[in-house]
Design an enzyme around this catalytic site. Structure first.
Site, PDB file in Angstrom:
ATOM      1  N   HIS A  83      57.410  32.510  82.390  1.00 11.43           N
ATOM      2  CA  HIS A  83      56.700  33.054  83.102  1.00 11.43           C
ATOM      3  C   HIS A  83      56.194  34.409  83.066  1.00 11.43           C
ATOM      4  O   HIS A  83      55.056  34.889  83.655  1.00 11.43           O
ATOM      5  CB  HIS A  83      57.092  32.811  84.866  1.00 11.43           C
ATOM      6  CG  HIS A  83      58.030  33.716  85.393  1.00 11.43           C
ATOM      7  ND1 HIS A  83      59.239  33.248  85.537  1.00 11.43           N
ATOM      8  CD2 HIS A  83      57.773  34.679  85.969  1.00 11.43           C
ATOM      9  CE1 HIS A  83      59.944  34.267  86.257  1.00 11.43           C
ATOM     10  NE2 HIS A  83      59.070  35.235  86.159  1.00 11.43           N
ATOM     11  N   ASP A 137      61.573  27.534  81.879  1.00 16.46           N
ATOM     12  CA  ASP A 137      61.254  28.861  81.720  1.00 16.46           C
ATOM     13  C   ASP A 137      61.899  29.916  80.985  1.00 16.46           C
ATOM     14  O   ASP A 137      62.545  30.744  81.146  1.00 16.46           O
ATOM     15  CB  ASP A 137      61.112  29.539  83.301  1.00 16.46           C
ATOM     16  CG  ASP A 137      60.764  30.689  83.716  1.00 16.46           C
ATOM     17  OD1 ASP A 137      59.955  31.090  82.798  1.00 16.46           O
ATOM     18  OD2 ASP A 137      61.018  31.490  84.622  1.00 16.46           O
ATOM     19  N   SER A 234      63.344  39.185  85.908  1.00 13.82           N
ATOM     20  CA  SER A 234      62.798  37.887  85.090  1.00 13.82           C
ATOM     21  C   SER A 234      63.056  38.105  83.677  1.00 13.82           C
ATOM     22  O   SER A 234      62.688  39.052  83.078  1.00 13.82           O
ATOM     23  CB  SER A 234      61.706  37.415  85.358  1.00 13.82           C
ATOM     24  OG  SER A 234      61.567  36.636  86.744  1.00 13.82           O
TER      25      SER A 234
HETATM   26  C1  4AZ Z   1      61.439  37.377  89.730  1.00 18.31           C
HETATM   27  O1  4AZ Z   1      60.396  37.231  90.242  1.00 18.31           O
HETATM   28  C2  4AZ Z   1      62.569  36.952  90.583  1.00 18.31           C
HETATM   29  N1  4AZ Z   1      66.396  35.932  93.639  1.00 18.31           N
HETATM   30  C3  4AZ Z   1      63.835  36.723  89.939  1.00 18.31           C
HETATM   31  C4  4AZ Z   1      64.879  36.178  90.604  1.00 18.31           C
HETATM   32  C5  4AZ Z   1      64.958  35.650  91.817  1.00 18.31           C
HETATM   33  C6  4AZ Z   1      63.454  35.931  92.478  1.00 18.31           C
HETATM   34  C7  4AZ Z   1      62.596  36.535  92.045  1.00 18.31           C
HETATM   35  C8  4AZ Z   1      65.941  35.323  92.489  1.00 18.31           C
HETATM   36  O2  4AZ Z   1      61.577  37.984  88.817  1.00 18.31           O
END
Ligand code: 4AZ
Length: 278
Positions: A83, A137, A234
């Site tokens: 993503h 992902d 992420s």
């Molecule tokens: C993100 O957007 C994201 N709390 C990654 C992990 C979580 C929420 C958002 C989990 O990168």
């Protein structure tokens, strides 16, 4: 508020505005107790395999263009989240982002020195990635030049005790420290635990936010909330017993009791790619 994983990333200007307004550097008072979410500052040398994904053209130069995390699993091979390379995030296909780079070995994104910036030569996004369910992902980046050999982390193969439920794990990143769009300048880590799949199956049974699939995903955080990954983390690593077990992927909100973090399960990534050995 329910927050889907890619929202902040899909609006890079929001990230840039938050940074200039808040300045949550490691020296700031806000940073002392809230961090990744519920984390603490670390030096890049303590997790040399944690890299920042960067495009200054797309995300602005303030924090070196950081918009996601990644992890070096080979000297020229970085894993990240699919993503992160969405056209909503990058504004087009990844090959169109001329200055897509990984930044390795740099703790503080405000410093232009320390570590290195390496161009991404090739991107491979898992063709089975599904943005509706969040399945699959992950993506593989091939670097234009190799990183130092000691910047690579080993991956935990299926059946490795590092995946055991209840085990301690650490997540690393430059993501939001509060859930309110406060992006730190310096690398953070948070200690979490591998949680039972049942907790994530209950939290994410398959509504608009995604579907937890125990075979390909991993549930981690704290049952009572408080420590978690968040927007901007992420693609970054979840490490247990010195080995890579997960990539930060999604969740509802950050650090909330009853909504743990969801990670891509590295053993399943290896299976998908036909990588038999770490
Ligand atoms: C993100 O957007 C994201 N709390 C990654 C992990 C979580 C929420 C958002 C989990 O990168």
């Amino acid at each position: 508020m329910r927050r889907r994983f890619a929202r902040a990333l899909a609006r890079p200007l929001v990230v840039a505005a938050a940074v200039s307004a808040l300045s949550v550097g490691s020296s700031g008072p806000v940073a002392a107790d809230r961090v990744v979410i519920g984390g603490f500052p670390v030096d890049a040398s303590e997790s040399p395999w944690t890299v920042a994904l960067s495009s200054r053209d797309r995300f602005g130069g303030t924090r070196a263009g950081q918009f996601c995390g990644g992890v070096a699993v080979g000297r020229s091979t970085v894993l990240t989240a699919a993503h992160c390379l969405d056209k909503e995030v990058l504004g087009g296909p990844p090959e169109r982002v001329r200055d897509l780079r990984v930044i390795s070995g740099r703790t503080d994104l405000l410093s232009d020195r320390g570590g290195q910036e390496v161009a991404v030569r090739d991107t491979w996004v898992n063709p089975a990635y599904d943005g509706a369910s969040n399945a699959g992902d992950f993506a593989v980046l091939t670097l234009a030049e190799p990183l130092p050999a000691d910047s690579v982390i080993g991956m935990a193969v299926g059946g490795d005790p590092a995946y055991a439920v209840g085990g301690a794990a650490t997540v690393y990143g430059w993501g939001d420290v509060s859930g309110a769009g406060e992006y730190p300048n310096s690398l953070r880590a948070a200690r979490v635990h591998v949680l039972p799949d049942a907790l994530c199956e209950e939290a994410y049974p398959g509504d608009a936010d995604g579907v937890y699939d125990a075979r390909s995903m991993l549930c981690a955080g704290e049952a009572t909330g408080g420590r978690d990954a968040c927007q901007g983390d992420s693609g970054g690593p979840l490490v247990a017993q010195g080995r890579l077990i997960g990539l930060v992927s999604w969740g509802i909100g950050c650090g909330r009791a009853g909504s743990p973090g969801v990670y891509m399960r590295v053993s399943d990534i290896m299976r998908t790619l036909g990588w038999t050995r770490a």
